[in-house]
Design a protein around this motif. Structure first.
Motif, PDB file in Angstrom:
ATOM      1  N   ALA A  48     -12.246  -2.988   2.816  1.00 51.89           N
ATOM      2  CA  ALA A  48     -11.049  -2.682   2.068  1.00 51.89           C
ATOM      3  C   ALA A  48     -10.874  -0.959   2.199  1.00 51.89           C
ATOM      4  CB  ALA A  48     -11.179  -3.082   0.644  1.00 51.89           C
ATOM      5  N   LYS A  49     -12.003  -0.402   2.157  1.00 50.83           N
ATOM      6  CA  LYS A  49     -11.720   1.030   2.113  1.00 50.83           C
ATOM      7  C   LYS A  49     -11.369   1.460   3.307  1.00 50.83           C
ATOM      8  CE  LYS A  49     -12.684   3.017  -2.032  1.00 50.83           C
ATOM      9  NZ  LYS A  49     -11.247   3.682  -2.540  1.00 50.83           N
ATOM     10  N   VAL A  50     -11.750   1.090   4.386  1.00 53.54           N
ATOM     11  CA  VAL A  50     -11.800   1.570   5.780  1.00 53.54           C
ATOM     12  C   VAL A  50      -9.997   1.049   6.072  1.00 53.54           C
ATOM     13  CG1 VAL A  50     -12.669  -0.353   6.944  1.00 53.54           C
ATOM     14  CG2 VAL A  50     -12.109   1.851   8.263  1.00 53.54           C
ATOM     15  N   LEU A  51      -9.694   0.009   5.685  1.00 56.18           N
ATOM     16  CA  LEU A  51      -8.432  -0.461   5.838  1.00 56.18           C
ATOM     17  C   LEU A  51      -7.330   0.340   5.127  1.00 56.18           C
ATOM     18  CD1 LEU A  51      -8.794  -4.258   5.764  1.00 56.18           C
ATOM     19  CD2 LEU A  51      -7.941  -3.142   7.714  1.00 56.18           C
ATOM     20  N   GLU A  52      -7.647   0.979   4.040  1.00 51.05           N
ATOM     21  CA  GLU A  52      -6.863   1.535   2.850  1.00 51.05           C
ATOM     22  C   GLU A  52      -6.607   2.966   3.851  1.00 51.05           C
ATOM     23  OE1 GLU A  52      -8.222   1.145  -1.511  1.00 51.05           O
ATOM     24  OE2 GLU A  52      -8.496   3.275  -0.816  1.00 51.05           O
ATOM     25  N   SER A  53      -7.338   3.366   4.590  1.00 52.64           N
ATOM     26  CA  SER A  53      -7.328   4.793   5.288  1.00 52.64           C
ATOM     27  C   SER A  53      -6.262   4.459   6.506  1.00 52.64           C
ATOM     28  CB  SER A  53      -8.440   5.290   5.779  1.00 52.64           C
ATOM     29  OG  SER A  53      -8.994   4.458   6.899  1.00 52.64           O
ATOM     30  N   GLU A  54      -5.828   3.128   6.726  1.00 58.24           N
ATOM     31  CA  GLU A  54      -4.786   2.966   7.693  1.00 58.24           C
ATOM     32  C   GLU A  54      -3.601   2.340   7.144  1.00 58.24           C
ATOM     33  OE1 GLU A  54      -4.999   3.064  11.185  1.00 58.24           O
ATOM     34  OE2 GLU A  54      -6.772   3.914  11.258  1.00 58.24           O
ATOM     35  N   SER A  55      -3.617   2.305   5.925  1.00 59.31           N
ATOM     36  CA  SER A  55      -2.171   1.790   5.165  1.00 59.31           C
ATOM     37  C   SER A  55      -1.623   0.756   6.059  1.00 59.31           C
ATOM     38  CB  SER A  55      -1.387   2.841   4.766  1.00 59.31           C
ATOM     39  OG  SER A  55      -2.015   3.838   4.384  1.00 59.31           O
ATOM     40  N   PRO A  56      -2.135  -0.495   6.535  1.00 58.07           N
ATOM     41  CA  PRO A  56      -1.548  -1.365   7.159  1.00 58.07           C
ATOM     42  C   PRO A  56      -0.444  -2.333   6.454  1.00 58.07           C
ATOM     43  CG  PRO A  56      -3.660  -2.517   6.469  1.00 58.07           C
ATOM     44  CD  PRO A  56      -3.550  -0.787   5.920  1.00 58.07           C
ATOM     45  N   ASP A  57       0.485  -2.721   7.023  1.00 56.22           N
ATOM     46  CA  ASP A  57       1.621  -3.643   6.700  1.00 56.22           C
ATOM     47  C   ASP A  57       0.959  -5.000   6.752  1.00 56.22           C
ATOM     48  OD1 ASP A  57       3.928  -1.702   6.216  1.00 56.22           O
ATOM     49  OD2 ASP A  57       3.065  -1.369   8.248  1.00 56.22           O
ATOM     50  N   LEU A  58       0.172  -5.389   7.509  1.00 55.37           N
ATOM     51  CA  LEU A  58      -0.543  -6.884   7.581  1.00 55.37           C
ATOM     52  C   LEU A  58      -1.841  -6.652   7.909  1.00 55.37           C
ATOM     53  CD1 LEU A  58      -0.097  -9.936   7.569  1.00 55.37           C
ATOM     54  CD2 LEU A  58       0.973  -9.631   9.656  1.00 55.37           C
ATOM     55  N   VAL A  59      -2.613  -7.304   7.340  1.00 55.99           N
ATOM     56  CA  VAL A  59      -4.126  -7.345   7.757  1.00 55.99           C
ATOM     57  C   VAL A  59      -4.400  -8.893   8.217  1.00 55.99           C
ATOM     58  CG1 VAL A  59      -6.711  -7.124   7.101  1.00 55.99           C
ATOM     59  CG2 VAL A  59      -4.921  -5.596   6.245  1.00 55.99           C
ATOM     60  N   LEU A  60      -4.732  -8.965   9.266  1.00 60.94           N
ATOM     61  CA  LEU A  60      -5.207 -10.371   9.935  1.00 60.94           C
ATOM     62  C   LEU A  60      -6.579 -10.414   9.990  1.00 60.94           C
ATOM     63  CD1 LEU A  60      -2.265 -10.911  12.528  1.00 60.94           C
ATOM     64  CD2 LEU A  60      -2.587 -12.047  10.372  1.00 60.94           C
ATOM     65  N   LEU A  61      -7.249 -11.366   9.971  1.00 62.26           N
ATOM     66  CA  LEU A  61      -8.699 -11.784  10.433  1.00 62.26           C
ATOM     67  C   LEU A  61      -8.892 -13.391  10.579  1.00 62.26           C
ATOM     68  CD1 LEU A  61     -10.872 -11.862   7.229  1.00 62.26           C
ATOM     69  CD2 LEU A  61      -8.502 -11.363   6.954  1.00 62.26           C
ATOM     70  N   GLY A  62      -9.840 -13.704  11.211  1.00 57.89           N
ATOM     71  CA  GLY A  62     -10.119 -15.091  11.517  1.00 57.89           C
ATOM     72  C   GLY A  62     -10.804 -15.945  10.428  1.00 57.89           C
ATOM     73  N   GLN A  63     -10.873 -17.066  10.507  1.00 62.92           N
ATOM     74  CA  GLN A  63     -11.108 -17.910   9.342  1.00 62.92           C
ATOM     75  C   GLN A  63     -12.557 -17.911   9.148  1.00 62.92           C
ATOM     76  OE1 GLN A  63     -10.346 -21.839  11.108  1.00 62.92           O
ATOM     77  NE2 GLN A  63     -12.547 -22.336  11.335  1.00 62.92           N
ATOM     78  N   GLN A  64     -13.312 -17.506   9.887  1.00 64.46           N
ATOM     79  CA  GLN A  64     -14.909 -17.343   9.347  1.00 64.46           C
ATOM     80  C   GLN A  64     -15.588 -16.541  10.449  1.00 64.46           C
ATOM     81  OE1 GLN A  64     -15.205 -21.592  10.395  1.00 64.46           O
ATOM     82  NE2 GLN A  64     -17.136 -21.167  10.918  1.00 64.46           N
ATOM     83  N   SER A  65     -16.825 -16.013  10.046  1.00 62.08           N
ATOM     84  CA  SER A  65     -17.651 -15.221  11.230  1.00 62.08           C
ATOM     85  C   SER A  65     -18.571 -16.372  11.662  1.00 62.08           C
ATOM     86  CB  SER A  65     -18.409 -13.913  10.849  1.00 62.08           C
ATOM     87  OG  SER A  65     -19.398 -14.478  10.020  1.00 62.08           O
ATOM     88  N   ASP A  66     -18.955 -16.554  13.121  1.00 62.82           N
ATOM     89  CA  ASP A  66     -19.816 -17.272  13.600  1.00 62.82           C
ATOM     90  C   ASP A  66     -21.065 -17.372  13.017  1.00 62.82           C
ATOM     91  OD1 ASP A  66     -19.475 -19.491  15.321  1.00 62.82           O
ATOM     92  OD2 ASP A  66     -20.267 -18.389  17.111  1.00 62.82           O
ATOM     93  N   ASP A  67     -21.492 -16.182  12.520  1.00 59.59           N
ATOM     94  CA  ASP A  67     -22.875 -16.106  12.157  1.00 59.59           C
ATOM     95  C   ASP A  67     -22.957 -16.304  10.890  1.00 59.59           C
ATOM     96  OD1 ASP A  67     -21.337 -13.724  11.770  1.00 59.59           O
ATOM     97  OD2 ASP A  67     -23.209 -12.547  12.461  1.00 59.59           O
ATOM     98  N   GLY A  68     -22.067 -15.480   9.829  1.00 60.26           N
ATOM     99  CA  GLY A  68     -21.952 -15.544   8.280  1.00 60.26           C
ATOM    100  C   GLY A  68     -21.598 -16.790   7.795  1.00 60.26           C
TER     101      GLY A  68
END
Ligand SMILES: Cc1cc2nc3c(=O)[nH]c(=O)nc-3n(C[C@H](O)[C@H](O)[C@H](O)COP(=O)(O)OP(=O)(O)OC[C@H]3O[C@@H](n4cnc5c(N)ncnc54)[C@H](O)[C@@H]3O)c2cc1C
Lengths: 324, 263
Positions: free
Chosen positions: B105-125
């Motif tokens: 969240a902190k690193v994203l904050e430094s980019e001020s995005p209008d949309l954050v997208l991510l995958g449904q899960q990580s394959d390892d975690g």
């Protein structure tokens, strides 16, 4: 009081989710062991009787947030965070399901709380809860403890059984102020059923079809095989989301839970979210071309090969056997 | 608008994953790859950009991970991201979900995005939760497991499966959306894109650069602790048939079914 709070999900008709009721019974048992009480949170227009009725599963108290809408996680995060903070509650427990994941995750951020997910069992050590969390596709089970309170535990589907104990819970209404961002998502339509309404829960024999069937037309193979054995056809989320087969046939975390005499999985990888809906089948037979597919780890008979070659011949052989 | 896509480097699917008993952390040696679920998030970003319903100035791939994770960013850029950001810091090692979500969240904050997208899960975690953690820190509306996104009037109309069927949800921007793998068929990168990937801008950030408080990340900031690892209850290994001669295979299956009185 080292209490445990459970979120009790309900549908638009007001029926509580079976996994939520299971979580209440589990929390009641655990709360007894750590010397606290189990409480539940309901949101929306839940009637007094219905809320108090959660006492039958072990809740001593039910917090009701009437002004908070059901169905989306973020307003419920606001409600749970308030109840946990105001009452000094030690743990939040969620039954398996999608919303519990989102609410639990949001609480983690909001309260700086530790979280475990896909938890299959919870035990008490030194007066604290320890979660059993399967990892690496269920090849190991990590015992995970919390270094601070509150701790968030998100159960796996069907991990906790609902137990009726008799009794009625005290209902307390809570006023919750929603966060600004919690009101920026709006439910347009909830619980839409896509595709035909099919009953698979009563079938003794189920042929489950997955992405390995190749296309919607591939389900013909599964249907013919099921017909030869007098069974029905089920599906994975991957093929339901792709529109190959109706939602009503989906097995797993966001689908149905079944336990037929035979579950024959054709072209299904055996992801955990599918497994939780069918692992209690009496006999599991899997046909998959990938020898490393996880489904083989929990099938009684695994056939490594191309289903397009095997299934048509198997259907013929069964028909011949039955005919002769 | 600016879209940030969270990506992760994970052990390759073919690698037998194990926990290092001395640290209780995943052993990350061996072949690695871009988390396959993230390619769906990148594809979703590209489709929004190319769809034209809302102007997209930039797609930025963001990762947190050791130096080697730069390879996941190169793949993300080859798949269409315009540039990338890597958060690397020894202090982050051993972060649990709570600490990882905070750091991202902190690193994203430094980019001020209008949309954050991510995958449904990580394959390892296999945690499925990072999107919702990040969203609460960023104070943005959020939805996970989304299989359809339409942009209309500057809002997102999303569909996903929940407990009782398909839900359709309208979401205002800025927002955090995790996408299911049924949302799209990710494209393959062109040879030219693969060759050009290393030339696209890459920002390296340390924890302090984005205002991460050291006490809130890594082992020190984690709120859960793995006490022990145990094997799952033993289950009798099933029988395995390799299909060499299909007639013979079918005979064996029929016999097996017959023995159990299933036909
Ligand atoms: C929050 C959440 C909820 C979910 N809920 C559910 C749920 O309720 N139900 C559910 O099922 N999933 C659910 N999933 C998705 C789940 O993780 C898997 O993605 C899904 O089950 C995979 O479906 P599949 O086995 O059909 O496809 P895949 O995983 O793609 O597997 C296809 C298999 O077919 C095999 N195959 C391909 N071709 C052939 C051939 N010719 N012959 C033989 N075998 C072949 C392949 O080797 C592969 O193993 C959920 C995921 C999440 C994160």
């Amino acid at each position: 009081m080292p209490g445990i709070l459970v979120y009790a999900l309900h549908d638009d008709e007001g029926n509580f989710n079976k996994n939520s009721l299971g979580a209440i019974s589990e929390a009641a048992k655990l709360a007894g062991e750590i010397g606290g009480a189990c409480s539940a949170l309901v949101v929306g227009d839940v009637a007094d009787d219905a809320a108090a009725g959660l006492g039958n599963y072990g809740a001593a108290k039910v917090y009701r947030a009437k002004g908070v809408p059901e169905g989306l996680a973020q307003p419920i995060i606001d409600a749970m965070a308030k109840v946990i903070t105001d009452n000094g509650i030690s743990y939040a427990l969620f039954g398996g399901g999608l919303l519990g994941f989102e609410i639990g995750a949001g609480l983690t951020a909001r309260l700086g709380a530790g979280v475990t997910m896909e938890v299959t069992a919870v035990k008490v050590q030194d007066g604290k809860l320890v979660a059993e969390r399967p990892i690496l596709q269920d090849s190991e089970i990590a015992d995970v403890g919390y270094v601070s309170e509150p701790g968030i535990i998100i159960g796996r589907l069907n991990a906790f059984d609902a137990k009726e104990s008799g009794g009625s819970a005290a209902v307390e209404d809570v006023e919750v102020e929603l966060s600004a961002w919690s009101t920026k998502a709006t439910m347009v339509q909830r619980g839409e059923q896509r595709g035909a309404d099919v009953n698979i829960e009563d079938a003794d024999i189920l042929v489950g079809g997955g992405r390995g069937l190749g296309a919607a037309e591939g389900f013909k193979l599964a249907e013919e095989l099921a017909e030869s054995m007098g069974g029905a056809v089920a599906a994975t989320r991957a093929v339901v989301d792709a529109g190959w087969y109706p939602y009503a046939t989906q097995i797993g975390k966001t689908g149905k839970t079944v336990a037929p005499k035979l579950y024959l999985a054709a072209g299904i990888s055996g992801a955990i979210q599918h497994k939780v809906g069918m692992q209690n089948s009496e006999n599991i037979l899997a046909i998959n071309k990938d020898p490393n597919a996880p489904i083989f780890e929990f099938s009684d008979l695994g056939v490594v090969g191309d289903l397009h070659k095997i299934v048509p011949k198997l259907t013929e052989a069964i028909k011949a056997k039955k005919g002769g | 608008m600016k879209i940030c896509v969270l990506v992760k480097e994970v052990p390759d699917a073919a690698v037998q994953k194990r926990i290092d008993p001395s640290t209780m952390r995943l052993d990350r040696s061996g072949e690695k790859n871009l988390n396959p679920f993230d390619t769906h998030a990148l594809e979703a970003a590209m489709q929004i950009k190319e769809g034209g319903a809302i102007p997209v100035e930039e797609v930025v791939a963001v990762t947190m991970g050791p130096e080697s994770a730069v390879r996941a960013l190169h793949k993300a850029v080859a798949l269409g991201a315009d540039r990338s950001v890597q958060l690397t810091d020894d202090a982050l090692a051993g972060s649990d979900v709570c600490a990882t979500g905070y750091a991202l969240a902190k690193v994203l904050e430094s980019e001020s995005p209008d949309l954050v997208l991510l995958g449904q899960q990580s394959d390892d975690g296999e945690c499925y939760t990072i999107g919702a953690v990040v969203a609460d820190h960023l104070q943005m509306p959020s939805l996970t497991q989304v299989i359809k996104i339409d942009v209309t009037d500057g809002k997102l109309r999303c569909e996903r499966q929940a407990e009782y069927g398909y839900d359709t949800v309208e979401i205002e921007l800025p927002a955090v959306i995790s996408v299911g793998d049924a949302i799209n068929e990710p494209r393959y990168p062109s040879l030219k894109a693969i060759m050009g990937a290393k030339k696209k801008p890459l920002d390296n950030k340390a924890a302090g650069d984005v205002g991460i408080e050291a006490g809130q990340v890594g082992e020190a900031g984690s709120k859960t602790k793995v006490i022990s690892l145990n094997p799952p209850p033993a289950k009798e290994a099933g029988e395995i048939i390799e299909d060499e001669d299909t007639n013979e295979t079918v005979e064996k299956i029929v016999a097996w079914l017959d023995e159990r009185k299933l036909i």
